[in-house]
Design an enzyme around this catalytic site. Structure first.
Site, mmCIF file in Angstrom:
data_model
loop_
_atom_site.group_PDB
_atom_site.id
_atom_site.type_symbol
_atom_site.label_atom_id
_atom_site.label_comp_id
_atom_site.label_asym_id
_atom_site.label_seq_id
_atom_site.Cartn_x
_atom_site.Cartn_y
_atom_site.Cartn_z
ATOM 1 N N LYS A 224 0.828 -1.213 0.000
ATOM 2 C CA LYS A 224 0.000 0.000 0.000
ATOM 3 C C LYS A 224 0.861 1.262 0.000
ATOM 4 O O LYS A 224 0.616 2.208 -0.756
ATOM 5 C CB LYS A 224 -0.936 0.006 1.204
ATOM 6 C CG LYS A 224 -1.943 1.147 1.148
ATOM 7 C CD LYS A 224 -2.648 1.353 2.474
ATOM 8 C CE LYS A 224 -2.594 2.809 2.853
ATOM 9 N NZ LYS A 224 -2.955 3.085 4.220
ATOM 10 N N ASP A 243 -6.677 0.862 0.549
ATOM 11 C CA ASP A 243 -6.792 0.995 2.000
ATOM 12 C C ASP A 243 -8.193 0.556 2.426
ATOM 13 O O ASP A 243 -8.962 0.010 1.629
ATOM 14 C CB ASP A 243 -6.496 2.437 2.431
ATOM 15 C CG ASP A 243 -7.506 3.439 1.866
ATOM 16 O OD1 ASP A 243 -8.462 3.005 1.177
ATOM 17 O OD2 ASP A 243 -7.340 4.634 2.112
#
Length: 307
Positions: A224, A243
């Site tokens: 991420k 996310d």
């Protein structure tokens, strides 16, 4: 005080969504529809005039007017017509069409790769106010002074070689960085060993997947964080950081994770969500996802106000 006139209306550049929406963490709303922050070696304030035009005041700088002007236009990608992007994405996806009305003017910032990398290392298990505070501490303790504005001294973002000093890890722990202190210090050391130009090389020469893989070799950089840096610092506009918010959107609107076994984002799900959104939104899918992110947050606020 020098000023820049920007060719961006409120619908083309939302201060709140662009500067305060979790892309960059050096900006503060100082008055109604006016934001102050640091870009490179300049302290700037974006504001609106009475006719809703966008202006930028250069409050303090170590650079020439021409260089600041170039940096601001580059940072905001003023050469890109945001309306045509929104129109394209609205046509491609009904949910985007619905949600984008809640978040007009989301520009994707083109950030300094080094600053962007350390900002998103700080973002791990964190929130925007705390990340903003951490970035301010990094700059205040290790950056170069730019100048004082209304009695407060502002600093540039520190160089990697400064953050690579062995004493920095313990100093950052004392400043409240927790486990991130080690990641920051070790990543800075790795960058110094690679030469700082390595990040710029990932921006200009590497494709998305190569850049992403290279970033994940750094301490504290998982998929991420790597995608955030690729998207906002390395010109990989197809990168999609997945996310919690994006995961929830993927579940509710794009058919992911409906089975009871899919309560967390596995590596395969993460990759599949990114691939699916890229198939809808194309080469600028990461920018479209930023609009969805802001639209989701705004919609939730509106729902709470009406209940």
């Amino acid at each position: 005080m020098a000023k820049l006139e920007l060719p961006l209306s409120k619908e083309e550049f939302s201060f709140k969504y662009t500067l305060g929406g979790g892309q960059s963490f050096r900006w503060y709303e100082v008055e109604d529809d006016a934001w102050l922050g640091v870009l490179g070696k300049s302290v700037l304030k974006f504001y609106r005039t009475e006719d809703s035009s966008t202006r930028c005041s250069i409050l303090s700088t170590l650079d020439s007017f021409e260089e600041v002007q170039r940096q601001v236009n580059d940072f905001l990608r003023t050469n890109i017509d945001i309306k045509s992007l929104y129109d394209k994405w609205n046509e491609a996806d009904g949910y985007f069409n619905e949600l984008s009305k809640a978040a007009p003017g989301v520009r994707l910032l083109r950030q300094d790769p080094l600053e962007c990398l350390f900002a998103f290392i700080c973002s791990s298990n964190n929130n925007i106010p705390r990340i903003t505070g951490m970035m301010a501490k990094l700059c205040r303790h290790y950056g170069e002074p730019i100048g004082a504005v209304e009695g407060e001294m502002y600093h540039s973002f520190p160089r990697a070689r400064v953050l690579a000093d062995p004493k920095v890890e313990e100093e950052l722990r004392q400043l409240g960085f927790g486990y991130r202190a080690r990641y920051i210090n070790q990543t800075a050391k790795a960058l110094v060993e690679q030469k700082e130009e390595w990040l710029q090389g990932l921006r200009s020469q590497a494709d998305y997947l190569t850049a992403r893989e290279a970033l994940t070799t750094l301490p504290g950089v998982g998929p991420k964080v790597a995608d955030c840096v690729c998207l906002m610092g390395l010109d990989k506009l197809e990168a999609i950081p997945v996310d919690t918010h994006v995961w929830q959107v993927a579940q509710r609107h794009y058919g992911f994770g409906r089975a009871k076994t899919s309560r967390t984002v596995t590596a395969k799900l993460y990759a599949d969500i990114g691939s699916h959104l890229r198939s809808i939104f194309g080469q600028n899918a990461g920018w479209a996802q930023s609009v969805l992110f802001c639209g989701e947050l705004e919609s939730k606020k509106l729902m709470k106000q009406h209940h």
